[in-house]
Design a protein around this motif. Structure first.
Motif, PDB file in Angstrom:
ATOM      1  N   VAL A   1       7.234 -62.631 -26.851  1.00  0.00           N
ATOM      2  CA  VAL A   1       8.609 -63.309 -26.741  1.00  0.00           C
ATOM      3  C   VAL A   1       9.733 -63.336 -26.279  1.00  0.00           C
ATOM      4  CG1 VAL A   1      10.552 -64.314 -27.883  1.00  0.00           C
ATOM      5  CG2 VAL A   1       8.368 -63.181 -30.280  1.00  0.00           C
ATOM      6  N   ALA A   2       9.757 -62.341 -25.408  1.00  0.00           N
ATOM      7  CA  ALA A   2      10.645 -62.184 -24.667  1.00  0.00           C
ATOM      8  C   ALA A   2      10.343 -62.591 -23.072  1.00  0.00           C
ATOM      9  CB  ALA A   2      10.955 -60.749 -24.317  1.00  0.00           C
ATOM     10  N   ILE A   3       8.894 -61.859 -22.935  1.00  0.00           N
ATOM     11  CA  ILE A   3       7.757 -62.375 -22.192  1.00  0.00           C
ATOM     12  C   ILE A   3       8.003 -64.266 -21.642  1.00  0.00           C
ATOM     13  CG2 ILE A   3       5.393 -62.657 -20.766  1.00  0.00           C
ATOM     14  CD1 ILE A   3       5.238 -59.741 -21.783  1.00  0.00           C
ATOM     15  N   ASP A   4       7.594 -64.994 -22.780  1.00  0.00           N
ATOM     16  CA  ASP A   4       7.572 -66.375 -23.118  1.00  0.00           C
ATOM     17  C   ASP A   4       8.411 -67.300 -23.073  1.00  0.00           C
ATOM     18  OD1 ASP A   4       4.877 -66.220 -23.175  1.00  0.00           O
ATOM     19  OD2 ASP A   4       4.867 -66.157 -26.052  1.00  0.00           O
TER      20      ASP A   4
ATOM     21  N   SER B   1       6.524 -69.541 -29.078  1.00  0.00           N
ATOM     22  CA  SER B   1       5.801 -68.009 -29.074  1.00  0.00           C
ATOM     23  C   SER B   1       5.539 -67.307 -30.087  1.00  0.00           C
ATOM     24  CB  SER B   1       6.665 -67.244 -28.429  1.00  0.00           C
ATOM     25  OG  SER B   1       5.962 -66.001 -27.962  1.00  0.00           O
ATOM     26  N   LEU B   2       6.597 -67.492 -30.997  1.00  0.00           N
ATOM     27  CA  LEU B   2       6.587 -67.139 -32.630  1.00  0.00           C
ATOM     28  C   LEU B   2       5.166 -67.244 -33.304  1.00  0.00           C
ATOM     29  CD1 LEU B   2      10.402 -66.194 -33.536  1.00  0.00           C
ATOM     30  CD2 LEU B   2       8.405 -63.985 -33.498  1.00  0.00           C
ATOM     31  N   ARG B   3       5.034 -68.542 -33.401  1.00  0.00           N
ATOM     32  CA  ARG B   3       4.319 -70.011 -33.891  1.00  0.00           C
ATOM     33  C   ARG B   3       3.283 -69.446 -34.064  1.00  0.00           C
ATOM     34  NH1 ARG B   3       6.555 -74.346 -34.263  1.00  0.00           N
ATOM     35  NH2 ARG B   3       7.262 -74.580 -36.771  1.00  0.00           N
ATOM     36  N   ARG B   4       2.994 -69.428 -32.110  1.00  0.00           N
ATOM     37  CA  ARG B   4       1.676 -69.277 -31.726  1.00  0.00           C
ATOM     38  C   ARG B   4       1.173 -67.961 -31.649  1.00  0.00           C
ATOM     39  NH1 ARG B   4       0.230 -66.701 -27.392  1.00  0.00           N
ATOM     40  NH2 ARG B   4       2.818 -66.187 -26.937  1.00  0.00           N
ATOM     41  N   GLN B   5       1.768 -66.856 -31.595  1.00  0.00           N
ATOM     42  CA  GLN B   5       1.463 -65.376 -31.517  1.00  0.00           C
ATOM     43  C   GLN B   5       0.403 -65.382 -33.606  1.00  0.00           C
ATOM     44  OE1 GLN B   5       3.476 -62.184 -29.974  1.00  0.00           O
ATOM     45  NE2 GLN B   5       4.627 -64.271 -29.420  1.00  0.00           N
TER      46      GLN B   5
ATOM     47  N   ILE C   1       5.710 -52.667 -38.403  1.00  0.00           N
ATOM     48  CA  ILE C   1       6.201 -51.725 -37.578  1.00  0.00           C
ATOM     49  C   ILE C   1       6.047 -51.809 -36.050  1.00  0.00           C
ATOM     50  CG2 ILE C   1       7.280 -50.105 -36.087  1.00  0.00           C
ATOM     51  CD1 ILE C   1       8.484 -48.700 -38.567  1.00  0.00           C
ATOM     52  N   GLN C   2       4.545 -52.126 -36.203  1.00  0.00           N
ATOM     53  CA  GLN C   2       3.573 -52.073 -34.888  1.00  0.00           C
ATOM     54  C   GLN C   2       3.134 -53.624 -34.115  1.00  0.00           C
ATOM     55  OE1 GLN C   2       2.063 -50.307 -32.859  1.00  0.00           O
ATOM     56  NE2 GLN C   2       1.731 -51.649 -31.472  1.00  0.00           N
ATOM     57  N   LEU C   3       3.408 -54.513 -35.525  1.00  0.00           N
ATOM     58  CA  LEU C   3       3.328 -56.041 -35.324  1.00  0.00           C
ATOM     59  C   LEU C   3       4.487 -56.300 -35.168  1.00  0.00           C
ATOM     60  CD1 LEU C   3       1.899 -58.772 -35.382  1.00  0.00           C
ATOM     61  CD2 LEU C   3       2.282 -58.744 -37.845  1.00  0.00           C
ATOM     62  N   SER C   4       5.480 -56.562 -34.655  1.00  0.00           N
ATOM     63  CA  SER C   4       6.950 -56.488 -34.901  1.00  0.00           C
ATOM     64  C   SER C   4       6.990 -56.441 -32.891  1.00  0.00           C
ATOM     65  CB  SER C   4       7.703 -55.536 -35.632  1.00  0.00           C
ATOM     66  OG  SER C   4       7.982 -56.319 -36.758  1.00  0.00           O
ATOM     67  N   LYS C   5       6.580 -55.472 -32.516  1.00  0.00           N
ATOM     68  CA  LYS C   5       6.662 -54.846 -31.608  1.00  0.00           C
ATOM     69  C   LYS C   5       5.945 -55.839 -30.532  1.00  0.00           C
ATOM     70  CE  LYS C   5       7.879 -49.475 -32.164  1.00  0.00           C
ATOM     71  NZ  LYS C   5       6.899 -48.485 -32.031  1.00  0.00           N
ATOM     72  N   GLU C   6       4.700 -56.249 -31.145  1.00  0.00           N
ATOM     73  CA  GLU C   6       3.828 -56.960 -30.010  1.00  0.00           C
ATOM     74  C   GLU C   6       4.782 -58.394 -30.043  1.00  0.00           C
ATOM     75  OE1 GLU C   6      -0.270 -56.292 -32.422  1.00  0.00           O
ATOM     76  OE2 GLU C   6      -0.066 -54.570 -31.828  1.00  0.00           O
ATOM     77  N   LEU C   7       4.769 -58.920 -31.183  1.00  0.00           N
ATOM     78  CA  LEU C   7       5.562 -60.424 -31.654  1.00  0.00           C
ATOM     79  C   LEU C   7       7.300 -60.668 -30.502  1.00  0.00           C
ATOM     80  CD1 LEU C   7       5.783 -61.168 -35.428  1.00  0.00           C
ATOM     81  CD2 LEU C   7       4.019 -61.970 -33.402  1.00  0.00           C
ATOM     82  N   LEU C   8       7.672 -59.209 -30.561  1.00  0.00           N
ATOM     83  CA  LEU C   8       9.167 -59.316 -29.745  1.00  0.00           C
ATOM     84  C   LEU C   8       8.787 -59.434 -28.144  1.00  0.00           C
ATOM     85  CD1 LEU C   8      11.417 -57.570 -32.198  1.00  0.00           C
ATOM     86  CD2 LEU C   8      11.311 -60.130 -32.146  1.00  0.00           C
ATOM     87  N   ARG C   9       8.142 -58.236 -27.541  1.00  0.00           N
ATOM     88  CA  ARG C   9       7.676 -57.986 -26.918  1.00  0.00           C
ATOM     89  C   ARG C   9       7.558 -58.938 -26.091  1.00  0.00           C
ATOM     90  NH1 ARG C   9       3.576 -56.854 -23.267  1.00  0.00           N
ATOM     91  NH2 ARG C   9       3.781 -56.062 -21.439  1.00  0.00           N
TER      92      ARG C   9
END
Length: 500
Positions: free
Chosen positions: A289-292, A181-185, A279-287
């Motif tokens: 990641v949890a879904i994936d 997920s992290l790599r794809r995003q 900060i904004q990017l981190s919120k999007e990535l982690l949200r």
């Protein structure tokens, strides 16, 4: 003779019996038509009537259970986390195959050719028409596959842990989904995946004690990477404006439920942004990641729910006030007062004292995903100063379940200020701080060519996996964590002695 020795002796006898039947106890390639998970997914909902027209299968797996009943019997094969029942009837297979069935052990790996049907109890089953022997187990699995319970043995013999504990496989499947997920995003956002040296002439990028090795031909000491940061920022200087690396790091530090000397981080750097953009990017990535990884933004850890769709946010000073014990709660004026900070901590500078008090009184309370920002400059040698308060830097960390899972900041791109920060770190090192940075002249030279304004971040893959899988120890999410050398149990010697 011990029970273990007797089992070894019996299994050596089985090796000879398998050969006498014309099978190789350690067979060759076996072509299967479907995996067991494919069969369960494709036919698990089919009724007996649906299977009236035979569905031919050719499958392989490890024997999980055996139930013999005169001239017939059942066994379960497991493969890739799923299991399928197999029915063996004496008059449905060759005489040799049935004799093989009679000497099979739990844990043996076999192949089966047959067709699907449902038993009277309704269980999806493969009716065997031919057996293939693929690999003999010599050591007994945990009793009735109830699971390997000794924690150190689970970590040391992860291969047995994966066989015996089905949930362990799921943890590492989730870990793989997190990384994908992290790599794809990041790929979708235009980041370039790169690789940087794991052996470095100078340790840098984090406050940590390194492991040291030696290159014989060059006759020079090298350091295992404590972080890829300084190399990734060299690439930003070179015009690679969005880069990331999923990297193994090595820190010569203690071992705990949250620390392993070898661990995995994602580090990424983006030109022309700052810590607010990160900060904004981190919120999007982690949200995402949890879904994936687990199918939604909410995870359960130690019986409590945390939600990666909702982040709390405090400055370090605000967090100290918020979570200070109710008696004698400090004010904002207190936590801005150098003398007050030094009175309440053993640290020698106000900034280090603030960080120390934050770790003592606030860190453990950060269960919900929380962003802590504005850090003291003394503990942030690579971060850019706050314009209106130069004793602090534009840095943030992300916490969840009481653990730090990410660290990020606006990157310091002034080579003269970076030199001054390194000199401060050298003073701390001279004072006995073995984790302080060393001087990196080449990195300063790189900055002197001009690095654009940038934000950078590291996310701990291991701790993030702990949270999203509900694992209590970092060793539960690392396939082969570092352990002390194993004392000689004598088992390998007995294996040699009992060999024919």
């Amino acid at each position: 003779m011990s029970l273990e020795d007797e089992l070894l002796r019996q299994r050596h006898e089985r090796l000879a019996q398998i050969r006498e039947l014309g099978f190789e106890p350690y067979g060759h390639a076996f072509e299967y038509t479907q995996t067991i998970p494919d069969i369960v997914a494709g036919y698990g909902s089919k009724t007996a009537e649906d299977l009236t027209n035979p569905v031919e299968v050719r499958i392989a797996g490890r024997i999980q259970t055996i139930r013999r009943m005169g001239k017939a019997g059942f066994l379960h094969l497991s493969q890739n986390g799923e299991k399928l029942q197999v029915y063996i009837k004496k008059d449905a297979v060759s005489e040799t195959d049935y004799k093989l069935y009679e000497i099979l052990d739990i844990g043996d790996i076999i192949g089966v050719r047959g067709y699907l049907f449902r038993t009277r109890t309704g269980e999806l089953t493969a009716h065997a028409e031919e057996l293939f022997f693929l690999s003999k187990i010599m050591l007994a699995l945990p009793e009735k596959w109830h699971g390997l319970e000794d924690i150190e043995t689970r970590y040391r013999q992860r291969y047995v842990d994966l066989i015996a504990n089905a949930e362990v496989r799921k943890v590492f499947e989730t870990r793989a989904r997190i990384i994908r997920s992290l790599r794809r995003q990041l790929d979708e956002r235009g980041f370039l995946e790169v690789e940087t040296p794991m052996m470095q002439p100078l340790p840098g990028g984090a406050a940590a004690r390194p492991f040291i090795t030696h290159h014989n031909t060059l006759d020079m000491d090298l350091y295992l990477r404590v972080a890829p940061e300084l190399y990734l920022k060299r690439l930003v200087v070179g015009g690679l404006e969005r880069v990331y690396e999923i990297n193994r790091n090595f820190r010569n530090e203690g071992i705990s439920t949250q620390h392993n000397p070898e661990f995995t981080m994602l580090e990424f750097y983006q030109a022309y942004t700052d810590y607010r953009g990160m900060i904004q990017l981190s919120k999007e990535l982690l949200r995402q990641v949890a879904i994936d990884a687990i199918g939604g933004t909410q995870a359960t850890y130690e019986g409590r729910t945390l939600d990666f769709a909702n982040f709390r946010q405090f400055t370090m000073r605000e967090a100290l006030i918020e979570f200070w014990p109710q008696a004698d709660k400090p004010t904002l004026d207190n936590v801005k007062d150098p003398e007050w900070l030094l009175r309440h901590s053993k640290e020698k500078t106000p900034g280090a004292a603030l960080a120390d008090l934050f770790e003592q009184h606030a860190e453990d309370h950060l269960f919900e995903p929380t962003i802590i920002y504005e850090f003291p400059v003394e503990i942030s040698p690579l971060s850019k100063n706050k314009p209106d308060e130069p004793d602090f830097v534009d840095r943030f960390e992300i916490y969840a379940a009481g653990m730090e899972i990410a660290n990020a900041f606006t990157e310091l791109n002034d080579p003269q200020e970076q030199r001054r920060r390194f000199e401060q770190q050298l003073a701390r090192r001279a004072g006995g701080d073995e984790e302080a940075h060393v001087m990196d002249e080449d990195y300063i030279r790189a900055l002197s060519y001009g690095m654009p304004p940038a934000g950078g971040e590291g996310i701990g893959i291991d701790r993030l996996t702990m949270i999203l899988t509900g694992s209590k120890s970092i060793r539960d999410v690392i396939l082969f964590p570092l352990l002390r050398p194993e004392s000689d149990s004598g088992l390998l010697g007995r294996l040699r002695a009992l060999a024919p």
